[in-house]
Design a protein around this motif. Structure first.
Motif, mmCIF file in Angstrom:
data_model
loop_
_atom_site.group_PDB
_atom_site.id
_atom_site.type_symbol
_atom_site.label_atom_id
_atom_site.label_comp_id
_atom_site.label_asym_id
_atom_site.label_seq_id
_atom_site.Cartn_x
_atom_site.Cartn_y
_atom_site.Cartn_z
ATOM 1 N N GLN A 144 0.952 -1.155 0.017
ATOM 2 C CA GLN A 144 0.144 -0.192 -0.025
ATOM 3 C C GLN A 144 0.797 1.207 -0.141
ATOM 4 N N ILE A 145 0.310 2.216 -0.554
ATOM 5 C CA ILE A 145 1.072 3.491 -0.427
ATOM 6 C C ILE A 145 -0.105 4.534 0.197
ATOM 7 N N LEU A 146 0.276 5.012 1.393
ATOM 8 C CA LEU A 146 -0.903 5.628 2.381
ATOM 9 C C LEU A 146 -0.262 7.018 2.795
ATOM 10 N N GLY A 147 -1.075 7.767 2.880
ATOM 11 C CA GLY A 147 -0.867 9.133 3.395
ATOM 12 C C GLY A 147 -1.337 8.906 4.890
ATOM 13 N N VAL A 148 -0.347 9.215 5.712
ATOM 14 C CA VAL A 148 -0.324 9.124 7.054
ATOM 15 C C VAL A 148 -0.367 10.609 7.624
ATOM 16 N N LEU A 149 -1.902 11.015 8.011
ATOM 17 C CA LEU A 149 -2.074 12.243 8.393
ATOM 18 C C LEU A 149 -2.275 12.576 9.844
ATOM 19 N N GLY A 150 -2.649 11.505 10.668
ATOM 20 C CA GLY A 150 -2.553 11.685 11.965
ATOM 21 C C GLY A 150 -2.973 10.336 12.597
ATOM 22 N N VAL A 151 -2.776 10.211 13.952
ATOM 23 C CA VAL A 151 -3.318 8.895 14.557
ATOM 24 C C VAL A 151 -4.743 8.433 14.054
ATOM 25 N N GLY A 152 -4.918 7.456 13.408
ATOM 26 C CA GLY A 152 -6.345 6.988 13.028
ATOM 27 C C GLY A 152 -6.880 7.783 11.732
ATOM 28 N N ASP A 153 -5.771 8.734 11.201
ATOM 29 C CA ASP A 153 -6.435 9.474 10.022
ATOM 30 C C ASP A 153 -5.320 9.100 8.805
ATOM 31 N N TYR A 154 -5.838 7.939 7.985
ATOM 32 C CA TYR A 154 -4.975 7.409 6.784
ATOM 33 C C TYR A 154 -5.616 7.887 5.537
ATOM 34 N N VAL A 250 8.929 -0.864 -11.083
ATOM 35 C CA VAL A 250 7.508 -0.528 -10.784
ATOM 36 C C VAL A 250 7.373 0.224 -9.384
ATOM 37 N N VAL A 251 8.013 -0.205 -8.419
ATOM 38 C CA VAL A 251 7.779 0.412 -7.023
ATOM 39 C C VAL A 251 8.179 2.068 -7.274
ATOM 40 N N MET A 252 9.210 2.377 -8.152
ATOM 41 C CA MET A 252 9.383 3.793 -8.088
ATOM 42 C C MET A 252 8.252 4.542 -8.932
ATOM 43 N N ASP A 253 7.979 3.889 -10.065
ATOM 44 C CA ASP A 253 6.895 4.365 -10.977
ATOM 45 C C ASP A 253 5.539 4.756 -10.059
ATOM 46 N N ARG A 254 5.246 3.755 -9.439
ATOM 47 C CA ARG A 254 3.963 3.828 -8.562
ATOM 48 C C ARG A 254 4.220 4.942 -7.375
ATOM 49 N N LEU A 255 5.357 4.826 -6.751
ATOM 50 C CA LEU A 255 5.248 5.848 -5.855
ATOM 51 C C LEU A 255 5.508 7.408 -6.306
ATOM 52 N N ARG A 256 6.010 7.324 -7.542
ATOM 53 C CA ARG A 256 6.140 8.901 -8.044
ATOM 54 C C ARG A 256 4.702 9.177 -8.278
ATOM 55 N N THR A 257 4.014 8.306 -8.522
ATOM 56 C CA THR A 257 2.468 8.659 -8.869
ATOM 57 C C THR A 257 1.735 8.860 -7.457
ATOM 58 N N GLY A 258 2.118 8.260 -6.423
ATOM 59 C CA GLY A 258 1.616 8.240 -5.025
ATOM 60 C C GLY A 258 1.727 9.540 -4.501
ATOM 61 N N LEU A 259 3.055 9.768 -4.619
ATOM 62 C CA LEU A 259 3.570 11.161 -3.956
ATOM 63 C C LEU A 259 2.834 12.204 -4.734
ATOM 64 N N LYS A 260 2.771 11.925 -6.017
ATOM 65 C CA LYS A 260 1.759 13.448 -6.744
ATOM 66 C C LYS A 260 0.702 13.470 -6.378
ATOM 67 N N LEU A 261 -0.128 12.190 -5.961
ATOM 68 C CA LEU A 261 -1.463 12.401 -5.390
ATOM 69 C C LEU A 261 -1.496 12.823 -4.027
ATOM 70 N N PHE A 262 -0.386 12.728 -3.122
ATOM 71 C CA PHE A 262 -0.147 12.953 -1.944
ATOM 72 C C PHE A 262 -0.298 14.421 -2.085
ATOM 73 N N ARG A 263 0.577 15.135 -2.885
ATOM 74 C CA ARG A 263 0.857 16.658 -2.908
ATOM 75 C C ARG A 263 -0.701 17.191 -3.285
ATOM 76 N N GLU A 264 -1.400 16.616 -4.438
ATOM 77 C CA GLU A 264 -2.362 17.154 -4.761
ATOM 78 C C GLU A 264 -3.518 17.260 -3.650
ATOM 79 N N ARG A 265 -3.584 16.103 -2.974
ATOM 80 C CA ARG A 265 -4.560 15.880 -1.973
ATOM 81 C C ARG A 265 -4.467 16.336 -0.452
ATOM 82 N N VAL A 266 -3.050 16.516 0.009
ATOM 83 C CA VAL A 266 -2.572 16.788 1.261
ATOM 84 C C VAL A 266 -1.619 18.037 1.191
ATOM 85 N N GLY A 267 -1.064 18.125 0.161
ATOM 86 C CA GLY A 267 0.384 19.089 0.342
ATOM 87 C C GLY A 267 1.506 18.409 0.613
ATOM 88 N N ALA A 268 2.624 18.837 0.991
ATOM 89 C CA ALA A 268 3.944 18.359 1.040
ATOM 90 C C ALA A 268 4.041 17.316 2.040
#
Ligand code: KG4
Ligand code: ZN
Length: 353
Positions: A144-154, A250-268
């Protein structure tokens, strides 16, 4: 606060005692892990029934050792945490029921910890990593690629649609006649193989979501192996190297996209964090470093013993939840399936420490 943590969701029986200071720092007082690998090796994978029985046989002794090594007594504990899922239900029942008994007898709060949440929060125990960070979790059961935003907040940014990465390593090893668990064996073979010899696919590369698919890669490898069978030692090494390279890309490619989604939805994100047994693989670690470097953040990689399943991560997640007043009733049920989105979060968003 001091918390006892119990882990029995898969093939490790583990218990640990961890301290969390009021300012959010962690200290491991003991961390005892008994792996059942030898009991499952002849079957080439974890057998749930054998796992559950093995947990029953050793858990009490493992907990006693963890308490003893920590110099802890039950009266001094602030809480008792156990992984309540997701995982093999027989094993989860053993750990959770034991935690309930201890909590009941000693009048301590119970914390039913989500195993994935525990992996997600480990970087705060080892490195006091501030929220929000991006987690790459890759084990035998999860990818999984996850945004960890806080305890209980993923925020789930991506995951596998079929096999987990560790599972793909294990199946590749089995196919090539290497031992179990397969990841370390494949890595060892790959070290003296040619990663360019076989043109294996890079499944999902370039897609706009951050999902993974590993089963096609595994099939492609099988077809290549069948074409040149019987395999020489050099063939096995080249197949392993080509497979590992494909996974790392594959991990590099998927993580680049995951981090892009992270920035769009959460910020840096503050950091890129890895967890799970697969993170022990050096080629994959290198890939993670590279992706983190590209966007100017650091990679936090907890030591391998804390990346794989252990009790300290459960105790720590329990302490983080307890610090926010998140405890569970003795009636809480073990869960084979428990997506992170369904983990209870604090009623009020809490300023992260
Ligand atoms: O996190 P973990 O210890 O247990 C769970 O699955 O929860 O992960 C074990 C998985 C296995 O599939 C194993 O083959 C894989 O992690 N693994 C590796 C390596 N070491 C362990 N995969 C690739 N390279 C490695 N060096
Ligand atoms: Zn795990």
């Amino acid at each position: 606060m001091i918390v006892l943590g119990i882990e029995t969701t898969c093939d490790e029986t583990a218990a640990a005692v961890v301290e969390r200071t009021d300012d959010g720092h962690g200290r491991i007082l003991s961390n005892v892990v008994l792996s059942q690998i030898s009991e499952h090796a002849e079957f080439g994978g974890v057998v749930p029934e054998i796992a559950a029985r093995a947990h029953v046989e050793v858990l009490d002794a493992i907990i006693a050792r963890a308490m003893n090594e920590a110099g802890a007594v039950y009266e001094r504990l602030d809480g008792v945490a156990a992984a309540a899922g997701p995982g093999l239900i027989g094993g989860v029942m053993v750990g959770l029921t034991t935690a309930k008994a201890i909590a009941l007898v000693h009048h301590k709060p119970l914390i039913a910890v989500n195993h994935l949440e525990a992996h997600a929060l480990t970087a705060r125990l080892t490195d006091a990593t501030p929220f929000p960070y991006c987690l790459f979790l890759a084990s035998g059961g999860h990818t999984q690629i996850l945004g960890v935003l806080g305890v209980g907040d993923y925020l789930r940014l991506g995951g596998t649609v079929d096999d987990a990465i560790g599972e793909a390593f294990d199946k590749t090893a089995k196919l090539l006649g290497l031992g179990y668990p397969g990841g370390p064996q494949v890595e060892k073979e790959a070290a003296h193989g040619d990663p360019e010899r076989f043109a294996l696919p890079r499944p999902m590369a370039g897609r706009h979501d951050a999902n993974f698919s590993l089963s096609g890669l595994k099939t492609a490898l099988r077809l290549e192996a069948e074409k040149i069978s019987p395999l020489s030692d050099a063939d096995v090494a080249d197949l392993c190297a080509s497979f590992q390279q494909a996974v790392a890309e594959v991990v590099m490619d998927r993580l680049r996209t995951g981090l892009k989604l992270f920035r769009e939805r959460v910020g840096a994100p503050t950091m890129l964090v890895c967890a799970g047994g697969v993170a022990a693989n050096q080629a994959i670690r290198k890939a993670l470093h590279r992706v983190a470097f590209e966007i100017g953040i650091s990679l936090v990689a907890p030591p391998p013993a804390l990346c794989t399943d252990n009790g300290a991560m459960i105790a720590w997640a329990g302490a983080e939840r307890l610090a926010l007043g998140l405890t569970d009733p003795l009636s809480v049920a073990p869960r084979a399936r428990w997506p992170l989105e369904e983990v209870a979060k604090p009623a009020q968003p809490v300023a992260a420490k």
